[in-house]
Design a protein around this motif. Structure first.
Motif, PDB file in Angstrom:
ATOM      1  N   PHE A 215       0.784  -1.218  -0.043  1.00  0.00           N
ATOM      2  CA  PHE A 215      -0.060  -0.078  -0.023  1.00  0.00           C
ATOM      3  C   PHE A 215       0.666   1.227  -0.119  1.00  0.00           C
ATOM      4  N   MET A 220       5.835   9.611   1.926  1.00  0.00           N
ATOM      5  CA  MET A 220       6.992   9.910   2.924  1.00  0.00           C
ATOM      6  C   MET A 220       8.393  10.123   2.212  1.00  0.00           C
ATOM      7  N   MET A 278      16.176   4.778   2.406  1.00  0.00           N
ATOM      8  CA  MET A 278      15.565   3.856   2.126  1.00  0.00           C
ATOM      9  C   MET A 278      14.301   3.474   2.358  1.00  0.00           C
ATOM     10  N   CYS A 279      13.485   4.470   1.851  1.00  0.00           N
ATOM     11  CA  CYS A 279      12.161   4.613   2.243  1.00  0.00           C
ATOM     12  C   CYS A 279      11.000   3.740   1.426  1.00  0.00           C
ATOM     13  N   VAL A 282       9.681  -2.394  -0.420  1.00  0.00           N
ATOM     14  CA  VAL A 282      10.192  -3.343  -1.435  1.00  0.00           C
ATOM     15  C   VAL A 282       9.466  -4.659  -1.299  1.00  0.00           C
ATOM     16  N   ILE A 313      17.634  -4.547  -0.765  1.00  0.00           N
ATOM     17  CA  ILE A 313      18.309  -3.521  -1.603  1.00  0.00           C
ATOM     18  C   ILE A 313      19.127  -2.460  -0.551  1.00  0.00           C
ATOM     19  N   PHE A 330      14.352   2.282   6.920  1.00  0.00           N
ATOM     20  CA  PHE A 330      13.098   2.626   7.763  1.00  0.00           C
ATOM     21  C   PHE A 330      13.014   1.154   8.219  1.00  0.00           C
ATOM     22  N   ALA A 331      11.856   1.070   9.019  1.00  0.00           N
ATOM     23  CA  ALA A 331      11.458  -0.397   9.579  1.00  0.00           C
ATOM     24  C   ALA A 331       9.779  -0.173   9.783  1.00  0.00           C
ATOM     25  N   LEU A 332       9.152  -0.908   8.997  1.00  0.00           N
ATOM     26  CA  LEU A 332       7.664  -0.760   9.171  1.00  0.00           C
ATOM     27  C   LEU A 332       7.027  -2.026   9.650  1.00  0.00           C
ATOM     28  N   GLU A 333       6.727  -1.963  11.058  1.00  0.00           N
ATOM     29  CA  GLU A 333       6.535  -2.913  12.073  1.00  0.00           C
ATOM     30  C   GLU A 333       5.160  -2.814  12.284  1.00  0.00           C
ATOM     31  N   ASN A 356       8.549   3.192  11.906  1.00  0.00           N
ATOM     32  CA  ASN A 356       7.043   3.378  12.145  1.00  0.00           C
ATOM     33  C   ASN A 356       6.340   2.327  12.110  1.00  0.00           C
ATOM     34  N   ALA A 366       0.251   5.436   3.000  1.00  0.00           N
ATOM     35  CA  ALA A 366      -0.826   6.222   2.542  1.00  0.00           C
ATOM     36  C   ALA A 366      -1.339   7.309   3.258  1.00  0.00           C
ATOM     37  N   ASN A 370       2.677  10.649  10.174  1.00  0.00           N
ATOM     38  CA  ASN A 370       3.329   9.540  10.377  1.00  0.00           C
ATOM     39  C   ASN A 370       3.879   9.680  11.918  1.00  0.00           C
TER      40      ASN A 370
HETATM   41  O1  PMT Z   1       4.942   5.596   0.684  1.00  0.00           O
HETATM   42  P1  PMT Z   1       3.699   5.911   2.156  1.00  0.00           P
HETATM   43  O2  PMT Z   1       2.568   5.610   1.607  1.00  0.00           O
HETATM   44  O3  PMT Z   1       3.976   7.258   2.455  1.00  0.00           O
HETATM   45  O4  PMT Z   1       4.263   5.113   3.409  1.00  0.00           O
HETATM   46  C1  PMT Z   1       5.581   5.176   4.145  1.00  0.00           C
HETATM   47  C2  PMT Z   1       6.259   3.845   4.312  1.00  0.00           C
HETATM   48  C3  PMT Z   1       5.147   3.264   5.354  1.00  0.00           C
HETATM   49  C4  PMT Z   1       6.228   3.034   3.238  1.00  0.00           C
HETATM   50  C5  PMT Z   1       7.619   4.120   5.057  1.00  0.00           C
HETATM   51  O5  PMT Z   1       7.420   5.254   5.945  1.00  0.00           O
HETATM   52  C6  PMT Z   1       8.266   3.095   5.421  1.00  0.00           C
HETATM   53  O6  PMT Z   1       8.064   2.434   6.498  1.00  0.00           O
HETATM   54  N1  PMT Z   1       8.836   2.369   4.455  1.00  0.00           N
HETATM   55  C7  PMT Z   1       9.764   0.973   4.680  1.00  0.00           C
HETATM   56  C8  PMT Z   1       8.748  -0.081   4.406  1.00  0.00           C
HETATM   57  C9  PMT Z   1       9.446  -1.344   4.548  1.00  0.00           C
HETATM   58  O7  PMT Z   1       9.348  -1.995   3.554  1.00  0.00           O
HETATM   59  O8  PMT Z   1       9.894  -1.665   5.852  1.00  0.00           O
HETATM   60  P2  PMT Z   1      10.585  -3.089   6.033  1.00  0.00           P
HETATM   61  O9  PMT Z   1      10.729  -2.971   7.453  1.00  0.00           O
HETATM   62  O10 PMT Z   1      10.245  -4.397   5.422  1.00  0.00           O
HETATM   63  O11 PMT Z   1      11.994  -3.092   5.527  1.00  0.00           O
HETATM   64  C10 PMT Z   1      13.269  -2.400   6.283  1.00  0.00           C
HETATM   65  C11 PMT Z   1      14.295  -1.624   5.131  1.00  0.00           C
HETATM   66  O12 PMT Z   1      14.698  -2.607   4.231  1.00  0.00           O
HETATM   67  C12 PMT Z   1      13.506  -0.497   4.616  1.00  0.00           C
HETATM   68  O13 PMT Z   1      14.421   0.550   4.859  1.00  0.00           O
HETATM   69  C13 PMT Z   1      13.193  -0.930   3.092  1.00  0.00           C
HETATM   70  O14 PMT Z   1      13.240   0.050   2.145  1.00  0.00           O
HETATM   71  C14 PMT Z   1      14.362  -1.734   3.070  1.00  0.00           C
HETATM   72  N2  PMT Z   1      14.052  -3.276   1.970  1.00  0.00           N
HETATM   73  C15 PMT Z   1      13.253  -4.068   2.371  1.00  0.00           C
HETATM   74  C16 PMT Z   1      13.217  -5.102   1.643  1.00  0.00           C
HETATM   75  C17 PMT Z   1      14.122  -5.168   0.325  1.00  0.00           C
HETATM   76  N3  PMT Z   1      13.895  -6.294  -0.453  1.00  0.00           N
HETATM   77  N4  PMT Z   1      14.939  -4.403   0.265  1.00  0.00           N
HETATM   78  C18 PMT Z   1      15.033  -3.283   0.907  1.00  0.00           C
HETATM   79  O15 PMT Z   1      15.685  -2.416   0.744  1.00  0.00           O
END
Ligand code: PMT
Length: 404
Positions: A215, A220, A278-279, A282, A313, A330-333, A356, A366, A370
């Motif tokens: 989503f 951000m 890395m926002c 992925v 990445i 970032f860490a989206l948890e 976040n 979305a 935040n």
């Molecule tokens: O785009 P918006 O709607 O504004 O929402 C913002 C957001 C919620 C997407 C953003 O604030 C955010 O949290 N982005 C990271 C989302 C994420 O995939 O988190 P993760 O905890 O799964 O990944 C950890 C980190 O590794 C992140 O920096 C991610 O970019 C990176 N990653 C993850 C997997 C992968 N295969 N390659 C990566 O580089």
């Protein structure tokens, strides 16, 4: 020189004789590469025509809350957020009084009340109005709100009286802003730095019409990009499929679709970057065997999708990072946020992690807001912040990066 290039300026014009000079000021801003949106009070139109100003700015002038014949609403809030600076020149005693006291009865004052960026006020009025205690008090109030008052000069006024009240010349107002932004950018360690930002989702095709994704909207990431440009950085965003875009023309956007494409684009950009953020969300998996034609539903069992892991990445860049480069993840948890964030900092060799959580209402995907906690390598405690607009969260994150 060049500090106004790419800046968004709201030029507010009020009903005073000096309004004719606003056209020259507008031209100076446009020649310096700024984007200018003119907002006029109804009285200002008695002194200078909107046609002149829209021709010079290349944008329709905004004066009313909505366009009468179409009903189109002009959002003062959007304008306030778009602006890097608001300049009110000339500012009459009446508008200054309204600004000081929050009398939001026209588009200019409502935009002023919504502006988050610095406001510059160039008063212009007759000497007795200028010297009146009410004007002095109102200007003091504006100063106390953090607004910049560009003092009027002494000289012959429209009344033919001589005294203080002549609006500063357009060149002087232009120089005031240019010097303000030069000082502000010189103060940022990001000035002249190359910043790479990933944003949005990635899309992993199953067949030509279906895909796996998430989503993320890119809001951000583009908020970070705009803020970094404001601080004088050279910014490239590698963005997955999203309709979002930066407000600043200065941001270079490389559009990609899948995680593999995002990785390739990032590896191209990263060696020349000083900071990478890395926002992007992925997709962790892609389909092993993408179908070349649409998978048919009729007469077939539901297909079993075999998934393979996408490259990480952030971890790839973490392994290739050279001394001096800053890598932020970032860490989206949904749960165990701090522990997961710290684990990601280690595994991916990050210098900083922005946590976040989808458990916080108004945070994450979305939304326009935040709520983040920032973990820095070596720091004992995270920096924690309340729920805020993503534009302000971006400033908090860049402040933390600057502190590194
Ligand atoms: O785009 P918006 O709607 O504004 O929402 C913002 C957001 C919620 C997407 C953003 O604030 C955010 O949290 N982005 C990271 C989302 C994420 O995939 O988190 P993760 O905890 O799964 O990944 C950890 C980190 O590794 C992140 O920096 C991610 O970019 C990176 N990653 C993850 C997997 C992968 N295969 N390659 C990566 O580089």
């Amino acid at each position: 020189m060049g500090a106004l290039k790419g800046k968004h300026i709201v030029l507010g014009i009020t009903g005073g004789i000096a309004a004719y000079k606003s056209a020259a000021l507008l031209r100076l801003f446009v020649k310096a590469g700024a984007e200018v949106q003119v907002v006029m009070t109804p009285a200002a139109k008695e002194f200078i025509t909107p046609v002149t100003l829209s021709a010079l700015s290349g944008k329709p002038v905004v004066s009313e809350f909505f366009t009468a014949n179409t009903g189109e609403w002009h959002s003062h809030v959007d304008l306030g957020l778009w602006a890097d600076a608001m300049v009110i020149a000339p500012a009459t005693a009446c508008t200054i009084a309204k600004m000081a006291n929050g009398v939001a009865d026209n588009m200019l004052v409502t935009t002023y009340l919504s502006a988050r960026e610095p406001v510059f006020v160039a008063p212009a009025m007759d000497l007795d109005m200028m010297a009146h205690p009410s004007t002095t008090r109102n200007l003091d109030l504006l100063r106390s709100y953090g607004n910049h008052i560009i003092e009027p000069a002494e000289g012959e006024l429209a009344s033919h009286l001589v005294g203080k009240g002549r609006m500063e010349e357009p060149e002087g107002i232009f120089r005031y802003l240019e010097e303000y932004f030069e000082r502000r950018e010189a103060a940022s360690p990001l000035k002249g730095r190359k910043v790479l930002i990933t944003g949005g989702p990635t899309v992993e095709r199953i067949d030509p019409v279906r895909y796996i994704s998430n989503f993320s909207t890119g809001k951000m990431a583009f908020a970070l990009a705009d803020e970094a440009v404001r601080r004088g950085a050279e910014v490239t965003v590698v963005a997955g499929p999203t309709t979002a875009a930066p407000s600043h023309k200065g941001v270079k956007v490389v559009r990609v679709e899948s995680a593999l494409e995002m990785l390739a684009a990032c590896r191209g950009e990263f060696p020349g970057s000083d900071v990478a953020i890395m926002c992007a969300a992925v997709a962790d998996y892609r389909v092993k065997n993408q179908a070349a034609t649409k998978i048919k539903r009729e007469g077939h069992e539901p297909p079993a999708l075999e998934l393979v892991a996408n490259p990480d990445i952030a971890a790839t860049l973490g392994a290739e990072k050279r001394p001096g480069q800053i890598l932020v993840g970032f860490a989206l948890e949904t749960d165990n946020g701090p522990a997961n964030a710290l684990g990601k900092m280690e595994r991916k060799n990050l210098d900083m992690v922005v946590l976040n959580s989808l458990a916080d209402k108004g945070a994450g995907f979305a939304t326009d807001t935040n709520r983040v906690a920032i973990f820095r390598r070596g720091a004992e405690e995270p920096m924690t912040f309340p729920l805020k607009p993503k534009t302000e969260v971006a400033a908090d994150i860049l402040n933390a990066i600057e502190s590194l």
